[in-house]
Design an enzyme around this catalytic site. Structure first.
Site, PDB file in Angstrom:
ATOM      1  N   GLY A  21      10.930  -3.751   0.221  1.00  0.00           N
ATOM      2  CA  GLY A  21      11.275  -4.177  -0.863  1.00  0.00           C
ATOM      3  C   GLY A  21      10.018  -4.209  -1.808  1.00  0.00           C
ATOM      4  N   ASN A  22       9.961  -4.965  -3.092  1.00  0.00           N
ATOM      5  CA  ASN A  22       8.805  -4.696  -3.626  1.00  0.00           C
ATOM      6  C   ASN A  22       8.707  -6.046  -4.513  1.00  0.00           C
ATOM      7  OD1 ASN A  22      10.218  -4.759  -6.350  1.00  0.00           O
ATOM      8  ND2 ASN A  22      11.189  -3.034  -5.734  1.00  0.00           N
TER       9      ASN A  22
END
Ligand code: FMN
Length: 402
Positions: A208-209
């Site tokens: 993810g980020n």
């Protein structure tokens, strides 16, 4: 700044939620005059409104006649908010009826008017209501979309009053822009993406980020305050739902792509504030990947995700305005210019990012470059103000309506 606000309350089951909205206004230092309808007073009594606002409460035009309240309240207000707005009030406002203090006030107000409807889905979708809402919006009245959720009784659907804190956020945007708060996105459909996508590796892990969705939600709120119909495609956003938007929740980049491409078809503008993962694991392990006994870590093969911004750029109609984002480390402006051309976007919002910069913060410092060569270097400011500045640039690029 202390503003003079009229809080109208219609006779819907959500009238009690207006007490919370009232508190948010008074605690921010605003003077609030509550104007309930007679039906609203059957749900929440005048003493509650009087005690919470510190102001007299009347629903008819025959109280304190020497002060001519049926004209004065509307003329003196900086903002009129009606929450909840009933089906009946939408009809009266659209047709200019004036049979109580609130409907008189709606006709004398020269300030921004914000209506937050709440009703059963059938009432909201009835052609009469749809026509009344369209009439009001065409006059610059901000009629925000109801939320989807639990309604009176056991049923659920569209028609719920948005969270009072989120109605408050739209009201604050209108007050911040003052008397001249433009409804310059009225009649426009816009799509805003927000948050960061997650690519599952196994049932418990993902790639993810750090995108929080705050900047995307600020774009959505600002667009609602400017009168747009707003669809938000939210990837893993853990924030309160913005009031007045159609919210689509997604998880992965593939889901973000599908929802955004579909919503963008008839949109006037698309703002791609979400951070899609550029890569995803090549395979998804249906069971949790275990540690091996010899301590050797697994190698994770990645594949490239579809480029949503580029696809939107390819598909976009000439009159549609596409705004993309570049979260850059290093030579941000040069990288941003190259990305603007590659995506065939109209505007690119460039910000430098890092662990302590931008993500999750309430402020942002951006440079906006246009395909026409324009450059706007904006100072550090609240994400809401950044959104308004970018919407100004979008509005300037939208074709006028004949
Ligand atoms: C329990 C109850 C709940 C109601 N909830 C709503 C509602 O959420 N929205 C709505 O438009 N009307 C609702 N109504 C109907 C309105 O009260 C009715 O249309 C009334 O005439 C509205 O008056 P007003 O627009 O002057 O406030 C409800 C009625 C009852 C008895």
């Amino acid at each position: 700044m202390s503003a003079s606000i009229v809080l109208g309350v219609g006779g819907g089951i959500a009238a009690y939620k207006a007490c919370e909205l009232l508190r948010l206004f008074t605690e921010s230092g605003h003077r609030v005059r509550v104007v309930p309808t007679a039906s609203a007073l059957r749900f929440v009594g005048a003493p509650t409104w009087a005690a919470l606002s510190g102001q007299p409460v009347a629903d008819d035009v025959w109280t304190d006649v020497h002060e001519v309240p049926h004209v004065r309240l509307g003329k003196q207000a900086d903002l009129v908010v009606v929450a909840p707005t009933t089906t009946d009030l939408l009809a009266k406002a659209a047709h200019g009826l004036a049979d109580d203090l609130l409907t008189n006030t709606l006709l004398t107000a020269r300030c921004p008017v914000l209506l937050a409807p709440a009703m059963h889905t059938e009432m909201w979708e009835h052609p009469a209501t749809v026509a009344n809402v369209a009439t009001l919006r065409s006059r610059g009245v901000r009629v925000i979309e109801p939320a989807v959720g639990r309604l009176t009784g056991a049923d659920t659907g569209k028609g719920r009053l948005p969270d009072p804190a989120e109605i408050f956020a739209v009201a604050v945007r209108l007050l911040a822009r003052g008397d001249a708060a433009p409804a310059d996105l009225a009649g426009r459909r816009v799509v805003v993406t927000a948050g960061g996508t997650r690519e599952p590796l196994d049932p418990v892990r993902f790639l993810g980020n750090r995108s929080s969705g705050k900047q995307g939600y600020a774009f959505a709120r600002a667009a609602v305050a400017r009168g747009a119909r707003v669809t938000v495609v939210a990837a893993n956003v853990d924030l309160a739902d913005p009031a007045g938007v159609d919210l689509i929740r997604v998880g992965t980049t593939a889901e973000l792509r599908e929802a955004t491409v579909k919503a963008a078809v008839d949109a006037d503008a698309v703002v791609m504030a979400a951070a899609p993962a550029d890569f995803r694991p090549a395979t998804y392990a249906p069971g949790k990947i275990k540690k091996s006994d010899d301590g050797v870590a697994p190698t994770i093969e990645l594949v490239t995700n579809p480029d949503i911004a580029a696809e939107l750029g390819q598909r976009k109609r000439p009159e549609q305005v596409l705004v993309v984002f570049a979260a850059e480390t290093g030579d941000a402006e040069a990288n941003g210019r190259a990305k603007l051309a590659r995506k065939r976007a109209d505007l690119i919002v460039i910000n430098e990012v890092g662990p302590d910069l931008v993500f999750g913060a309430d402020t942002n410092t951006v440079t906006v470059i246009g395909a026409d060569g324009s450059v706007s270097r904006l100072p550090e400011q609240a994400k809401e103000a950044v959104a308004d500045a970018v919407w100004d640039l979008v509005v300037a690029r939208l074709p006028g309506r004949s």
